[in-house]
Write an enzyme that holds these catalytic residues in place. Structure first.
Site, mmCIF file in Angstrom:
data_model
loop_
_atom_site.group_PDB
_atom_site.id
_atom_site.type_symbol
_atom_site.label_atom_id
_atom_site.label_comp_id
_atom_site.label_asym_id
_atom_site.label_seq_id
_atom_site.Cartn_x
_atom_site.Cartn_y
_atom_site.Cartn_z
ATOM 1 N N ASP A 63 108.683 14.715 -65.522
ATOM 2 C CA ASP A 63 108.242 14.895 -64.572
ATOM 3 C C ASP A 63 107.445 14.589 -63.850
ATOM 4 O OD1 ASP A 63 108.554 14.828 -61.828
ATOM 5 O OD2 ASP A 63 110.620 16.650 -61.723
ATOM 6 N N ARG A 81 110.537 29.760 -51.792
ATOM 7 C CA ARG A 81 111.162 29.580 -53.654
ATOM 8 C C ARG A 81 111.327 30.541 -54.321
ATOM 9 N NH1 ARG A 81 111.311 24.039 -53.402
ATOM 10 N NH2 ARG A 81 113.471 24.554 -53.473
ATOM 11 N N PHE A 135 113.250 22.592 -61.863
ATOM 12 C CA PHE A 135 113.367 22.171 -60.504
ATOM 13 C C PHE A 135 114.871 22.578 -60.225
ATOM 14 C CE2 PHE A 135 112.971 19.415 -56.744
ATOM 15 C CZ PHE A 135 111.939 20.685 -56.286
ATOM 16 N N THR A 136 114.647 22.510 -58.726
ATOM 17 C CA THR A 136 115.866 22.199 -58.304
ATOM 18 C C THR A 136 116.421 21.282 -57.986
ATOM 19 O OG1 THR A 136 115.391 21.785 -56.154
ATOM 20 C CG2 THR A 136 115.270 24.275 -56.452
ATOM 21 N N PHE A 185 119.320 26.641 -50.569
ATOM 22 C CA PHE A 185 117.786 26.620 -49.862
ATOM 23 C C PHE A 185 118.274 25.781 -48.324
ATOM 24 C CE2 PHE A 185 115.528 22.923 -51.558
ATOM 25 C CZ PHE A 185 116.703 22.939 -52.828
ATOM 26 N N LYS A 201 105.139 12.173 -53.287
ATOM 27 C CA LYS A 201 103.868 13.301 -53.446
ATOM 28 C C LYS A 201 102.553 12.588 -53.821
ATOM 29 C CE LYS A 201 107.288 15.845 -53.554
ATOM 30 N NZ LYS A 201 108.857 15.372 -54.160
ATOM 31 N N TYR A 222 116.483 -10.175 -50.649
ATOM 32 C CA TYR A 222 117.255 -9.186 -51.378
ATOM 33 C C TYR A 222 116.869 -9.200 -52.683
ATOM 34 C CZ TYR A 222 121.195 -6.330 -52.533
ATOM 35 O OH TYR A 222 122.545 -6.198 -53.476
HETATM 36 O O1 PLI Z 1 112.449 14.504 -53.064
HETATM 37 P P1 PLI Z 1 113.053 14.148 -53.861
HETATM 38 O O2 PLI Z 1 114.869 13.834 -54.902
HETATM 39 O O3 PLI Z 1 111.565 12.186 -53.971
HETATM 40 O O4 PLI Z 1 112.025 14.392 -55.437
HETATM 41 C C1 PLI Z 1 112.712 15.363 -56.273
HETATM 42 C C2 PLI Z 1 111.540 16.391 -56.854
HETATM 43 C C3 PLI Z 1 111.504 16.287 -58.133
HETATM 44 N N1 PLI Z 1 110.921 16.475 -59.303
HETATM 45 C C4 PLI Z 1 109.804 17.684 -58.519
HETATM 46 C C5 PLI Z 1 109.139 18.439 -59.160
HETATM 47 C C6 PLI Z 1 109.725 18.118 -56.811
HETATM 48 O O5 PLI Z 1 109.085 18.490 -56.606
HETATM 49 C C7 PLI Z 1 110.706 17.353 -56.577
HETATM 50 C C8 PLI Z 1 110.770 16.654 -54.597
HETATM 51 N N2 PLI Z 1 110.506 18.343 -53.895
HETATM 52 C C9 PLI Z 1 110.346 18.691 -53.651
HETATM 53 C C10 PLI Z 1 111.095 17.404 -51.794
HETATM 54 C C11 PLI Z 1 109.262 19.959 -52.512
HETATM 55 O O6 PLI Z 1 109.651 20.023 -51.755
HETATM 56 O O7 PLI Z 1 108.788 20.324 -53.520
#
Ligand code: PLI
Length: 477
Positions: free
Chosen positions: A216, A383, A125-126, A450, A259, A73
């Protein structure tokens, strides 16, 4: 001298079977999903280009790393491996792990933003924008104008417009700006990079006024490759060094490790300032988990630590972006309207140019994504206006300049043949765009609409009508 081909720096060790569907099955599936590709079952999808988030194939070394997960933990050894990797490759002092990127955005927004603050960013970003708004802030776009023009060939469309930033400081005062959120390889602009020159200049401007800059860093490695390829003075530097240099100008970062970092789950907040990091650690235990796991299993942190090291290898990142470029340039050659230049993580179709007969309030990008799925089982993502949502003050629909369909490439997952099938399907739709009709909302949730919205075609039951006598979706109908 003739140009030589390149190929991926890996071979395939394990395969995952894909289910083939018929045209009729896909028509039924998309109708059941309310014409929203997020609501499709993945088993009904042939080539999944919905997102590059959490969809990478891990390496054998990462899978081996899972076996040395320390699931204590507190104080898991994998946390310290991850901390070492973040310090080595990103250069930040304090690591606060989170379950994914939005967990880090939540913490950063809560510790920095006060009611009435304005948070500038190079395009929204969303999830980032929503967390800023939920913390009482308002987002202000300070990206250069070229970023909103799909046809502009500017090599660094992610750049911040320094004049827009200066005017914002004059207008609201530096004390109302808690930080600038600086996104590398700007997602909503089409995966477009920032130049090192711009990063340096914007950080200097902000720091002059006592404003922090948080990166970011979700796709900062892809951005580093573009700097190496496009910016004077960087051709001989390694991607690893360029990444470190980007981060060195900033005060910390939020990161979706799903990513660049080649893992299926995970993220972090990294901060140089000890006092701010302490505040974040106080919050992480409420929302994510203890400060040495932040919502991740020990094994996930190990896979991420290894993935970060793999992500900065030139052969990897060159092949990753190269595959995106392959897809993009084939579409350009066929005359399909796409965002130029081709970005780092995906190819973005310009839905307004693709479907000029579908008005904005019938969501052409949403309709095109649905039609592409029906044609060939390729899943993409809207998008455009649906993603942009409504103005939090007026409640009116926001219609951003860009109305795009994103074809996002998972890392190390698909082959060139998958790309060719995708290209053929898009080109066949582009030859008869009149077969695609617009959509209207059937259900609209309050936040991040979305993800869960449902739609109905404006014109009968079909979003994609077969041209008379022509067998569409020939791939597997
Ligand atoms: O999906 P998360 O919570 O791990 O990350 C959010 C996020 C933050 N910044 C940017 C630039 C992103 O592209 C992002 C998530 N993007 C997704 C889920 C996408 O499909 O692009």
């Amino acid at each position: 001298m003739t140009t030589r081909s390149w190929a991926e720096p890996y071979k395939i060790k394990m395969v995952e079977h894909l289910r083939m569907t018929t045209f009729a099955e896909r028509e039924r599936a998309i109708a059941e999903a309310g014409y929203n590709t997020f609501l499709l079952r993945s088993e009904d999808v042939y080539i999944d280009l919905l997102t590059d988030s959490g969809t990478a194939a891990m390496s054998d070394r990462q899978w081996a790393g899972l076996m040395v997960g320390d699931e204590a933990y507190a104080g898991s050894r994998n946390f310290y491996h991850l901390e070492d990797a973040v310090r080595r490759y990103y250069g930040y002092k304090n690591l606060i792990p989170t379950h994914q990127g939005r967990g880090a955005e939540h913490l950063l927004s809560q510790i920095c933003i006060k009611d009435g603050d304005v948070v500038p960013g190079n395009m929204y970003f969303t999830t980032t924008k929503l967390h800023q708004e939920l913390a009482g802030g308002r987002f202000r776009d300070v990206i250069i104008d070229e970023a909103h023009d799909p046809a502009s060939e500017h090599p660094f469309k992610g750049n911040v417009d320094l004049d827009k930033m200066r005017r914002l400081i004059e207008e609201v005062g530096a004390e109302r700006i808690p930080y600038l959120s600086l996104e590398t390889n700007v997602n909503m602009a089409g995966g477009q990079p920032c130049s090192m020159e711009n990063i340096k200049a914007v950080c200097a401007l902000c720091h002059e006024h006592g404003i922090n800059v948080f990166l970011d860093a979700t796709r900062a490695v892809e951005n580093s490759l573009f700097i190496k390829e496009r910016e004077d003075g960087y051709a001989d530097k390694t991607v690893e060094n360029i990444l470190l240099e980007i981060c060195s100008h900033t005060d910390g970062c939020t990161m979706s490790a799903k990513k660049d970092s080649l893992v299926n789950i995970g993220g972090f907040l990294a901060l140089n300032d000890d006092a701010l990091a302490e505040k974040a650690r106080n919050l992480v235990v409420i929302y994510e988990g203890l400060q040495t796991y932040g919502g991740m299993a020990g094994r996930d942190m190990e896979a991420m630590a290894i993935g970060i090291g793999e992500s900065v290898q030139f052969e990897h990142i060159h092949a990753r972006v190269g595959q995106v470029e392959y897809l993009g340039h084939k579409l350009i050659d066929a005359g399909v309207p796409v965002v130029r230049p081709i970005g780092g993580h995906g190819v973005f179709l310009d839905a307004q140019a693709f479907l000029p007969h579908v008005p904005r309030d019938q969501y052409p990008a949403q309709a095109l994504a649905a039609a592409l799925y029906v044609d060939s089982g390729v899943r993409s993502m809207e998008r455009g206006a649906v993603s942009a949502g409504r103005d939090p003050v007026t409640g009116e629909n926001i219609f951003p300049k860009l109305e795009l369909v994103r074809l996002t490439l998972p890392r190390r997952v698909y082959t060139q043949a998958h790309m060719d099938v995708t290209i053929e399907s898009i080109v066949s739709l582009f030859e008869h765009p009149e077969r695609i009709c617009g959509l209207r909302f059937d259900y609209e949730p309050e936040h991040l609409r979305f993800f869960q919205s449902r739609f109905k075609p404006v014109d009968g039951d079909l979003v994609l009508r077969a041209a008379k006598g022509e067998k569409v979706g020939a791939l597997h109908s």
